[in-house]
Design an enzyme around this catalytic site. Structure first.
Site, short mmCIF file in Angstrom:
data_model
loop_
_atom_site.label_atom_id
_atom_site.label_comp_id
_atom_site.label_asym_id
_atom_site.label_seq_id
_atom_site.Cartn_x
_atom_site.Cartn_y
_atom_site.Cartn_z
N ALA A 8 0.83 -1.21 0.00
CA ALA A 8 0.00 0.00 0.00
C ALA A 8 0.86 1.26 0.00
CB ALA A 8 -0.91 -0.01 1.22
N ALA A 9 2.04 1.17 -0.60
CA ALA A 9 2.95 2.32 -0.54
C ALA A 9 2.89 3.19 -1.78
CB ALA A 9 4.38 1.82 -0.35
N GLY A 10 2.26 2.69 -2.84
CA GLY A 10 2.28 3.42 -4.11
C GLY A 10 1.44 4.68 -4.06
N ARG A 14 -2.12 7.21 -11.59
CA ARG A 14 -3.19 7.21 -12.60
C ARG A 14 -4.55 7.62 -12.04
NH1 ARG A 14 -1.47 1.21 -14.50
NH2 ARG A 14 -0.51 1.29 -12.44
N GLN A 73 8.23 1.92 3.17
CA GLN A 73 9.03 1.78 1.94
C GLN A 73 9.28 3.19 1.40
OE1 GLN A 73 6.92 0.50 -1.52
NE2 GLN A 73 8.77 0.02 -2.68
N ASP A 103 -4.58 -2.56 -4.04
CA ASP A 103 -5.58 -1.98 -4.95
C ASP A 103 -6.44 -3.06 -5.61
OD1 ASP A 103 -3.65 -3.06 -6.59
OD2 ASP A 103 -3.47 -1.31 -7.91
N GLY A 140 -0.31 -7.82 -15.74
CA GLY A 140 0.81 -8.70 -16.10
C GLY A 140 0.24 -9.99 -16.67
N TYR A 362 -39.09 24.29 11.21
CA TYR A 362 -37.74 23.97 11.67
C TYR A 362 -37.82 23.67 13.16
CZ TYR A 362 -33.06 24.31 13.43
OH TYR A 362 -31.89 24.01 14.08
N ARG A 436 -48.99 38.14 19.56
CA ARG A 436 -49.04 38.77 18.23
C ARG A 436 -49.79 40.08 18.38
NH1 ARG A 436 -53.41 34.19 16.54
NH2 ARG A 436 -55.25 35.34 17.18
C1 UD1 Z 1 0.60 -5.16 -10.53
C2 UD1 Z 1 1.40 -6.36 -11.07
C3 UD1 Z 1 0.68 -6.93 -12.29
C4 UD1 Z 1 -0.73 -7.34 -11.91
C5 UD1 Z 1 -1.49 -6.15 -11.27
C6 UD1 Z 1 -2.79 -6.65 -10.70
C7 UD1 Z 1 3.74 -5.86 -10.58
C8 UD1 Z 1 5.04 -5.47 -11.16
N1 UD1 Z 1 2.74 -5.93 -11.44
O1 UD1 Z 1 0.61 -4.16 -11.54
O2 UD1 Z 1 1.39 -8.08 -12.77
O3 UD1 Z 1 -1.41 -7.81 -13.06
O4 UD1 Z 1 -0.73 -5.58 -10.20
O5 UD1 Z 1 -3.58 -5.59 -10.22
O6 UD1 Z 1 3.66 -6.15 -9.41
N2 UD1 Z 1 3.11 -0.58 -4.47
C9 UD1 Z 1 3.95 -0.40 -3.38
N3 UD1 Z 1 5.21 0.06 -3.60
C10 UD1 Z 1 5.67 0.35 -4.85
C11 UD1 Z 1 4.81 0.18 -5.95
C12 UD1 Z 1 3.53 -0.29 -5.73
O7 UD1 Z 1 3.58 -0.67 -2.25
O8 UD1 Z 1 6.85 0.78 -4.96
C13 UD1 Z 1 1.74 -1.06 -4.22
C14 UD1 Z 1 0.68 -0.10 -4.73
O9 UD1 Z 1 0.29 0.80 -3.69
C15 UD1 Z 1 -0.45 -1.04 -5.13
C16 UD1 Z 1 0.25 -2.34 -5.46
O10 UD1 Z 1 1.56 -2.25 -4.94
O11 UD1 Z 1 -1.35 -1.26 -4.06
C17 UD1 Z 1 0.33 -2.61 -6.96
O12 UD1 Z 1 0.99 -1.55 -7.60
P1 UD1 Z 1 0.53 -0.99 -9.00
O13 UD1 Z 1 1.47 0.09 -9.40
O14 UD1 Z 1 -0.90 -0.71 -9.03
O15 UD1 Z 1 0.85 -2.26 -9.93
P2 UD1 Z 1 0.11 -2.63 -11.31
O16 UD1 Z 1 0.68 -1.81 -12.39
O17 UD1 Z 1 -1.35 -2.59 -11.12
MG MG Z 2 -2.51 -1.84 -9.72
#
Ligand code: UD1
Ligand code: MG
Length: 449
Positions: A8-10, A14, A73, A103, A140, A362, A436
């Site tokens: 959950a670090a991303g 998008r 992270q 996600d 993927g 009211y 009144r």
């Molecule tokens: C990822 C998978 C993909 C899969 C898809 C399913 C990888 C490389 N790819 O792609 O094969 O089909 O999920 O939904 O794993 N996150 C971190 N740290 C980071 C980057 C991401 O914690 O440095 C977390 C994000 O917050 C997110 C999750 O990892 O909850 C997935 O990251 P995201 O960038 O959405 O990966 P996808 O491109 O969806």
């Molecule tokens: Mg994703």
């Protein structure tokens, strides 16, 4: 031994949002909350949440969850880099690690149980969840043989045109043998289109690697943008409505209504079109709601009717009716058999059994006794510009049309207030109160000539 790690670090670039992606709401709960719920029934020994982008905000949002270890992270160099952060906290751990993308919020608990069972039965180094999608773009691609053995995963952006046509995708949910994963994690390289460390690259390094295809592909919907967010909302709403229809609730136009996980209905409730339930609600048996209602953190007794109205933090007793076009604001409590009619707003007030407030009123910071009849246009003037004050009206009292009760004020039982009165002083039980100007009639009146 089982440990769960949620990624959950991303940032969720998008989503184009100031909110971290995993905090986006879906049917009233954040994505990360939903992911955590999906693995709750596995009772893992450890539950680790990898946070990074707006880490504090994500941690704060989960403060009520017990037993979560937050792992930071910083910076975020990909999903493989995220899991590398576990090398230290999980040093010496000899069990399985279930990795969940933060996600992917629609997973069913049973699916994860099944994944874990298969992983343990086969003795694979990793078992991942896969799905076959008509439109696999963004995911993927999983390459596997007929026995379910996976040779590798290629990210969408790294796929050749031929590989892109492949429809078996990676859900982003994996069960790893942790010691084996820990041994290969340091070998990850960032030689891909995004220049990131991909967790998916560990799969080709770990053998045997197996996949388990989910029956219902909607379960693995990942959320990367607002379109996918709305698609997941639709799936979740459909699940909730189907659940309640199976429990005996009629929806006249199901797709026009939205529910929250924490809304409970009794039997034989009819929900008309365009009704929305948020937060925690209880709707008693035999209620008829709508069309056009919003109910948030509210409770209805049995056989209540609500039409075109908004209820927030309000309670309505059995056999009452509300609306059309009423607003019950926080702290409103109606006992049984009350009637609240059109263009009535009630806030922080208690109405005893059988009170009627039928038109254009009211009622704020008031306590109305049993059977009180509030005349059309009656207003409680509860605010002196600085403080709020209470209005108390005893049982059986009636206020005439267009009365103003200037608080603080207490009217006894069975008081009658004449129409158009502005009352500033208390009135004893049984009295008639008039406040009144006397009517003046000039029969000798001659208008301007
Ligand atoms: C990822 C998978 C993909 C899969 C898809 C399913 C990888 C490389 N790819 O792609 O094969 O089909 O999920 O939904 O794993 N996150 C971190 N740290 C980071 C980057 C991401 O914690 O440095 C977390 C994000 O917050 C997110 C999750 O990892 O909850 C997935 O990251 P995201 O960038 O959405 O990966 P996808 O491109 O969806
Ligand atoms: Mg994703």
């Amino acid at each position: 031994m089982l440990a769960v790690a949620v990624l959950a670090a991303g940032k969720g670039t998008r989503m184009k949002s100031s909110l971290p992606k995993v905090l986006q709401p879906l049917a009233g709960a954040t994505l990360v909350e939903r992911v955590l719920r999906s693995c709750g029934q596995l009772s893992p020994e450890r539950c680790l949440l990898i946070v990074g982008h707006q880490a504090e905000r994500v941690e704060r949002s989960l403060a009520h969850h017990s037993g979560l270890d937050f792992v930071v992270q910083q910076p975020q160099l990909g999903t493989g880099h995220a899991v590398q952060q576990l090398l230290e906290p999980l040093a010496g751990f000899a069990g399985d690690l279930l990795v969940l993308n933060g996600d992917v919020p629609l997973l069913r608990g049973e699916t994860l149980e099944h994944l874990l069972e298969q992983h343990r039965a086969s003795g694979a180094a990793v078992t991942l969840l896969s799905a076959r999608l008509a439109d696999p773009s963004g995911y993927g691609r999983v390459f596997a043989n007929d026995q379910g053995q996976v040779s590798g995963i290629v990210e969408h952006r790294d796929c050749s045109a031929e590989q892109r046509a492949h429809t078996l995708v990676n859900a982003g949910i994996y069960c790893f043998n942790w010691p084996k994963l820990a041994a290969v994690l340091p070998q990850l390289r960032s030689d891909n289109d995004q220049g990131e460390l991909y967790l998916t690259d560990t799969v080709a390094m770990l053998q045997p690697a197996m996949h388990l295809e989910v029956g219902d592909a909607a379960e693995i919907n990942g959320i990367n943008d607002r379109i996918q967010l709305s698609q997941c909302e639709a799936v979740l709403q459909e699940r909730l409505r189907r659940h309640w229809m199976a429990e005996g609730v009629t929806f006249i136009d199901p797709p026009s209504c939205t529910l929250s996980d924490d809304t409970r209905f009794g039997q034989d409730v009819v929900v008309e079109p365009q009704c929305h339930f948020r937060g925690s609600n209880v709707v008693g048996s035999g209620c008829r709601i709508g069309p056009g209602c919003l109910m948030e953190n509210s409770k209805l007794g049995d056989n209540v009717q609500v039409v075109h109205s908004v209820l927030r933090d309000a309670q309505v007793g059995a056999n009452s009716s509300v609306g059309p076009f009423a607003q019950l604001r926080p702290g409103t409590q109606l006992a049984a058999g009350c009637h609240v009619g059109n263009f009535v707003e009630i806030k922080n007030s208690t109405l005893a059994a059988g009170v009627k407030v039928n038109h254009l009123s009211y009622i704020g910071d008031a306590d109305l006794g049993a059977g009180v009849n509030v005349g059309a246009g009656t207003i409680t003037a509860n605010y002196d510009g600085v403080h709020k004050h209470r209005t108390v009206v005893g049982a059986g009292s009636k206020t005439g049309a267009n009365s103003v009760l200037v608080a603080p004020i207490t009217l006894g039982d069975n008081v009658t207030v004449g129409a158009g009165s502005t009352l500033t002083k208390d009135v004893p039980s049984g009295a008639l109160a008039l406040g009144r100007a006397r009517q003046l009639v000039r029969e000798d009146w001659r208008g301007p000539t």
